[in-house]
Design a protein around this motif. Structure first.
Motif, PDB file in Angstrom:
ATOM      1  N   VAL A  75      33.571 -31.890  42.815  1.00  0.00           N
ATOM      2  CA  VAL A  75      32.405 -31.546  43.619  1.00  0.00           C
ATOM      3  C   VAL A  75      32.669 -30.180  44.244  1.00  0.00           C
ATOM      4  O   VAL A  75      33.741 -29.953  44.816  1.00  0.00           O
ATOM      5  N   SER A  76      31.696 -29.276  44.134  1.00  0.00           N
ATOM      6  CA  SER A  76      31.892 -27.948  44.711  1.00  0.00           C
ATOM      7  C   SER A  76      30.572 -27.363  45.188  1.00  0.00           C
ATOM      8  O   SER A  76      29.497 -27.765  44.746  1.00  0.00           O
ATOM      9  N   MET A  77      30.741 -26.410  46.091  1.00  0.00           N
ATOM     10  CA  MET A  77      29.596 -25.686  46.643  1.00  0.00           C
ATOM     11  C   MET A  77      30.151 -24.409  47.259  1.00  0.00           C
ATOM     12  O   MET A  77      31.228 -24.439  47.861  1.00  0.00           O
ATOM     13  N   PRO A  78      29.473 -23.270  47.085  1.00  0.00           N
ATOM     14  CA  PRO A  78      29.994 -22.008  47.627  1.00  0.00           C
ATOM     15  C   PRO A  78      30.329 -22.114  49.113  1.00  0.00           C
ATOM     16  O   PRO A  78      29.572 -22.689  49.895  1.00  0.00           O
ATOM     17  N   GLY A  79      31.521 -21.618  49.478  1.00  0.00           N
ATOM     18  CA  GLY A  79      31.948 -21.587  50.864  1.00  0.00           C
ATOM     19  C   GLY A  79      32.524 -22.888  51.387  1.00  0.00           C
ATOM     20  O   GLY A  79      32.841 -22.986  52.570  1.00  0.00           O
ATOM     21  N   LYS A  80      32.656 -23.893  50.526  1.00  0.00           N
ATOM     22  CA  LYS A  80      33.158 -25.193  50.961  1.00  0.00           C
ATOM     23  C   LYS A  80      34.342 -25.612  50.108  1.00  0.00           C
ATOM     24  O   LYS A  80      34.518 -25.146  48.983  1.00  0.00           O
ATOM     25  N   TRP A  81      35.153 -26.521  50.650  1.00  0.00           N
ATOM     26  CA  TRP A  81      36.221 -27.131  49.871  1.00  0.00           C
ATOM     27  C   TRP A  81      35.616 -27.736  48.604  1.00  0.00           C
ATOM     28  O   TRP A  81      34.515 -28.294  48.641  1.00  0.00           O
ATOM     29  N   ALA A  82      36.328 -27.648  47.506  1.00  0.00           N
ATOM     30  CA  ALA A  82      35.983 -28.392  46.299  1.00  0.00           C
ATOM     31  C   ALA A  82      36.897 -29.611  46.270  1.00  0.00           C
ATOM     32  O   ALA A  82      38.042 -29.552  46.729  1.00  0.00           O
ATOM     33  N   TRP A  83      36.402 -30.710  45.735  1.00  0.00           N
ATOM     34  CA  TRP A  83      37.148 -31.965  45.752  1.00  0.00           C
ATOM     35  C   TRP A  83      37.284 -32.527  44.347  1.00  0.00           C
ATOM     36  O   TRP A  83      36.291 -32.611  43.616  1.00  0.00           O
ATOM     37  N   LEU A  84      38.502 -32.918  43.974  1.00  0.00           N
ATOM     38  CA  LEU A  84      38.750 -33.653  42.738  1.00  0.00           C
ATOM     39  C   LEU A  84      38.669 -35.131  43.109  1.00  0.00           C
ATOM     40  O   LEU A  84      39.414 -35.602  43.978  1.00  0.00           O
ATOM     41  N   LEU A  85      37.752 -35.835  42.475  1.00  0.00           N
ATOM     42  CA  LEU A  85      37.488 -37.237  42.791  1.00  0.00           C
ATOM     43  C   LEU A  85      37.838 -38.117  41.606  1.00  0.00           C
ATOM     44  O   LEU A  85      37.635 -37.729  40.450  1.00  0.00           O
ATOM     45  N   GLY A  86      38.351 -39.289  41.867  1.00  0.00           N
ATOM     46  CA  GLY A  86      38.694 -40.233  40.811  1.00  0.00           C
ATOM     47  C   GLY A  86      38.250 -41.636  41.159  1.00  0.00           C
ATOM     48  O   GLY A  86      37.617 -41.873  42.182  1.00  0.00           O
ATOM     49  N   HIS A  87      38.607 -42.572  40.280  1.00  0.00           N
ATOM     50  CA  HIS A  87      38.262 -43.982  40.455  1.00  0.00           C
ATOM     51  C   HIS A  87      36.747 -44.163  40.499  1.00  0.00           C
ATOM     52  O   HIS A  87      36.229 -44.996  41.230  1.00  0.00           O
ATOM     53  N   LEU A  88      36.049 -43.346  39.711  1.00  0.00           N
ATOM     54  CA  LEU A  88      34.595 -43.397  39.661  1.00  0.00           C
ATOM     55  C   LEU A  88      34.158 -44.175  38.424  1.00  0.00           C
ATOM     56  O   LEU A  88      34.973 -44.526  37.581  1.00  0.00           O
ATOM     57  N   GLY A  89      32.893 -44.404  38.309  1.00  0.00           N
ATOM     58  CA  GLY A  89      32.313 -45.054  37.145  1.00  0.00           C
ATOM     59  C   GLY A  89      30.811 -45.048  37.285  1.00  0.00           C
ATOM     60  O   GLY A  89      30.280 -44.718  38.356  1.00  0.00           O
ATOM     61  N   PRO A  90      30.110 -45.393  36.214  1.00  0.00           N
ATOM     62  CA  PRO A  90      28.643 -45.363  36.274  1.00  0.00           C
ATOM     63  C   PRO A  90      28.073 -46.266  37.358  1.00  0.00           C
ATOM     64  O   PRO A  90      27.014 -45.982  37.911  1.00  0.00           O
TER      65      PRO A  90
END
Length: 139
Positions: A75-90
């Protein structure tokens, strides 16, 4: 969450989502699966179907190299931390969209665990400083 746009189609003041993006690994969950879409592809498709109306860009990417952590996304957006996310699913697509709303509204891209949907309690795998992302953008 409730709808985000007023009836005139304009985004609410202070709710600027320009540049909000989620990159979903579409190869996640592929191992041992002979046919059909991967779990990551299913997550991507579930997000894509509902994200445009919320002003969220959804991109499919090949392998985020976090294969031991289920479906992954950044997840990313200009000027903000980007986050690597896991343990997701539909099955977590709706909760992830709710999290993205909170992320977009945050000043620096941090959403405290107590504010996240409960199903996403274990999703954070890492974060990337906004300054690092900005320094990598082509000029």
């Amino acid at each position: 969450m409730t709808g985000c746009s007023p009836s005139n189609g304009q985004e609410p003041e202070g709710d600027d989502r320009r540049g909000l993006a989620v990159h979903v690994c579409v190869t996640c969950g592929r191992s041992g699966q002979a046919e059909g879409p991967s779990h990551g592809q299913k997550l991507h498709d579930a997000l894509q179907a509902r994200a445009m109306e919320r002003g969220i860009a959804v991109h499919g990417v090949q392998c985020l190299a976090a294969c031991d952590h289920g479906c992954t996304a950044v997840v990313s957006m200009p000027g903000k931390w980007a986050w690597l996310l896991g343990h997701l699913g539909p099955d977590k697509a709706s909760d992830l969209l709710d999290y993205l709303e909170l992320y977009a509204a945050s000043a620096k891209g941090t959403v405290m665990p107590s504010r996240r949907p409960a199903s996403l309690a274990d999703m954070v795998l890492g974060r990337i400083p906004a300054s690092l992302i900005a320094s990598q953008e082509p000029s």
